[in-house]
Design a protein around this motif. Sequence first.
Motif, short mmCIF file in Angstrom:
data_model
loop_
_atom_site.label_atom_id
_atom_site.label_comp_id
_atom_site.label_asym_id
_atom_site.label_seq_id
_atom_site.Cartn_x
_atom_site.Cartn_y
_atom_site.Cartn_z
N LEU A 34 51.98 13.50 75.51
CA LEU A 34 51.09 14.21 76.54
C LEU A 34 51.34 15.79 76.06
CD1 LEU A 34 50.80 12.64 79.90
CD2 LEU A 34 49.15 12.59 78.24
N GLN A 35 52.58 16.10 75.79
CA GLN A 35 53.11 17.35 75.55
C GLN A 35 52.73 18.05 74.28
OE1 GLN A 35 57.40 17.25 75.71
NE2 GLN A 35 57.30 16.92 77.92
N ARG A 36 52.48 16.88 73.18
CA ARG A 36 51.78 17.38 71.87
C ARG A 36 50.32 17.54 72.02
NH1 ARG A 36 55.17 12.89 70.39
NH2 ARG A 36 53.13 11.39 70.01
N GLY A 37 49.97 16.53 72.86
CA GLY A 37 48.46 16.81 73.31
C GLY A 37 47.98 18.01 73.63
N PRO A 91 24.13 6.22 59.93
CA PRO A 91 24.78 6.05 61.39
C PRO A 91 25.09 7.44 61.82
CG PRO A 91 26.27 5.42 59.91
CD PRO A 91 25.32 5.51 59.12
N GLY A 92 25.14 7.57 63.05
CA GLY A 92 25.69 8.83 63.69
C GLY A 92 24.63 9.78 63.84
N GLY A 93 24.97 11.12 64.30
CA GLY A 93 24.30 12.32 64.43
C GLY A 93 24.73 13.67 64.02
N PHE A 94 24.30 14.62 64.49
CA PHE A 94 24.83 15.99 63.96
C PHE A 94 25.45 16.61 65.17
CE2 PHE A 94 20.70 15.51 61.72
CZ PHE A 94 21.31 15.49 60.57
N ILE A 95 26.67 17.41 64.89
CA ILE A 95 27.44 18.01 66.12
C ILE A 95 27.48 19.53 65.46
CG2 ILE A 95 29.33 17.30 64.65
CD1 ILE A 95 30.80 17.28 67.71
N ALA A 96 27.20 20.48 66.49
CA ALA A 96 27.52 21.78 66.18
C ALA A 96 28.89 22.25 65.99
CB ALA A 96 26.91 22.82 67.43
N MET A 97 29.91 21.39 66.51
CA MET A 97 31.40 21.86 66.33
C MET A 97 31.73 21.36 64.99
SD MET A 97 34.83 20.52 68.59
CE MET A 97 34.38 18.97 67.87
N ALA A 98 32.20 22.38 64.13
CA ALA A 98 32.92 22.28 62.90
C ALA A 98 34.32 21.25 63.13
CB ALA A 98 33.13 23.39 62.10
N GLN A 99 34.84 20.86 61.97
CA GLN A 99 35.89 20.05 62.02
C GLN A 99 37.12 20.73 62.71
OE1 GLN A 99 38.36 18.01 62.52
NE2 GLN A 99 37.90 16.58 61.09
N PRO A 100 37.67 20.91 63.78
CA PRO A 100 38.55 21.57 64.41
C PRO A 100 40.03 21.30 64.07
CG PRO A 100 38.12 19.92 65.97
CD PRO A 100 37.46 19.59 64.75
N LEU A 101 40.33 20.33 63.38
CA LEU A 101 41.77 19.85 63.17
C LEU A 101 41.79 19.84 61.48
CD1 LEU A 101 42.35 17.08 66.02
CD2 LEU A 101 42.71 19.59 66.12
N ALA A 102 43.36 20.03 61.28
CA ALA A 102 43.68 19.67 59.91
C ALA A 102 45.20 19.48 59.95
CB ALA A 102 43.32 21.01 59.07
N ALA A 103 45.61 18.71 58.94
CA ALA A 103 47.05 18.49 58.83
C ALA A 103 48.01 19.62 58.95
CB ALA A 103 47.31 17.73 57.38
N ASP A 104 49.04 19.69 59.68
CA ASP A 104 49.98 20.75 59.88
C ASP A 104 49.32 21.93 60.59
OD1 ASP A 104 52.11 19.23 58.61
OD2 ASP A 104 50.99 19.75 56.65
N GLN A 105 48.28 21.73 61.25
CA GLN A 105 47.58 22.81 61.81
C GLN A 105 48.37 23.26 63.04
OE1 GLN A 105 43.47 22.47 62.76
NE2 GLN A 105 43.32 24.46 63.76
N VAL A 106 48.74 22.30 63.64
CA VAL A 106 49.61 22.38 65.13
C VAL A 106 51.28 21.76 64.74
CG1 VAL A 106 50.07 21.79 67.44
CG2 VAL A 106 47.74 22.27 66.37
N SER A 107 52.02 22.73 64.93
CA SER A 107 53.35 22.25 64.82
C SER A 107 54.00 21.47 66.02
CB SER A 107 54.38 23.30 64.32
OG SER A 107 54.48 24.44 65.17
N PHE A 108 54.64 20.37 65.95
CA PHE A 108 55.03 19.62 67.16
C PHE A 108 56.45 19.77 67.08
CE2 PHE A 108 51.73 16.67 66.22
CZ PHE A 108 50.70 17.15 67.27
N ASP A 109 56.79 20.31 68.72
CA ASP A 109 58.37 20.66 68.82
C ASP A 109 59.28 19.38 68.87
OD1 ASP A 109 57.35 23.36 69.29
OD2 ASP A 109 57.17 22.81 71.62
N ASP A 110 58.78 18.29 68.92
CA ASP A 110 59.47 17.11 68.79
C ASP A 110 59.85 16.36 67.38
OD1 ASP A 110 57.22 15.97 68.33
OD2 ASP A 110 57.41 14.45 70.00
N GLY A 111 59.31 17.11 66.27
CA GLY A 111 59.50 16.72 64.86
C GLY A 111 58.50 15.91 64.32
N THR A 112 57.49 15.30 65.39
CA THR A 112 56.31 14.46 64.87
C THR A 112 55.49 15.07 63.63
OG1 THR A 112 56.20 13.48 67.09
CG2 THR A 112 54.52 13.09 65.70
N LYS A 113 55.52 14.10 62.72
CA LYS A 113 54.50 14.64 61.73
C LYS A 113 53.25 15.05 61.89
CE LYS A 113 53.23 13.75 56.95
NZ LYS A 113 53.30 12.56 55.62
#
Length: 283
Positions: A50-53, A205-227
Amino acid sequence: MLRKGIALAALGLAVFTAAPAAQAAGGALPPKHVEFSFEGPFGKFDQAQLQRGYKVYREVCSACHSMNLMYFRNLGQKGGPFYDPKYKTPNDNAIVKAIAAEYQVKDIDSETGDVIDRPGTPADHFPNPFPNEPAARASNGGALPPDLSVMAKARHEGPQYIYSILTGYKEPPKGLKVAPGMHYNPYMNGDVTAAWSGPHDKVPPGGFIAMAQPLAADQVSFDDGTKSTLEQQAKDVAAFIAWASEPKMEERKAFGMAAMAYLFIFAALLYASYRRIWRNVAH
């Protein structure tokens, strides 16, 4: 005539059974299977997750998405990301106070009546990233970013759905025309038939979404060392949104189990009483 009748009946059955499949063509893929610690009658939220989230939401999602039903103090309540039993109330939680103080919230000066900005307190709502709906739409190509307060409850298989959307962005298949400002996601509810120029029986399948991909690897650094992989960020923020949607879940489950135990004991005592009272009475 009998053979002809059977053939016509078989043809009718084939058409009838094929209709749902045709209607389902182009529908969203079912959410990916993801296991969360809070699932099941005995499940509990993982506080570290939850803290990471929360950090993913704070650093990425909160730029566009509000959580209007959330107060900062909720972060420090029992079962929350920053709950600490040494504090009598969430309002006393030092971490919650520090998080709230990082924000500037609008208020009214009690002496002059002027609108002022002041540091947030645990009693404040999470601030909205936009002052109003037109501003939100103007900043997102006309689309209104949904509030995430109860998103996990508003969607079927909410946490899995959120995870699937965040990790499901793909390059559109050849023959699918994507409008400017839109993005293809096979897990997004919708129907892309009108934009599909390929075979009618192979609508993606699926549909269209206005939001571009918001996440990327290493975009957020986790304080507990989780990759910090894209998948990890998506799973953690999905768990955080699930908690925000039902912050009293653990208490509800505990109450439910206690109620079940009470009813079981009551039923046993009732049956024993029945046997004792009527044991000498002929049936």
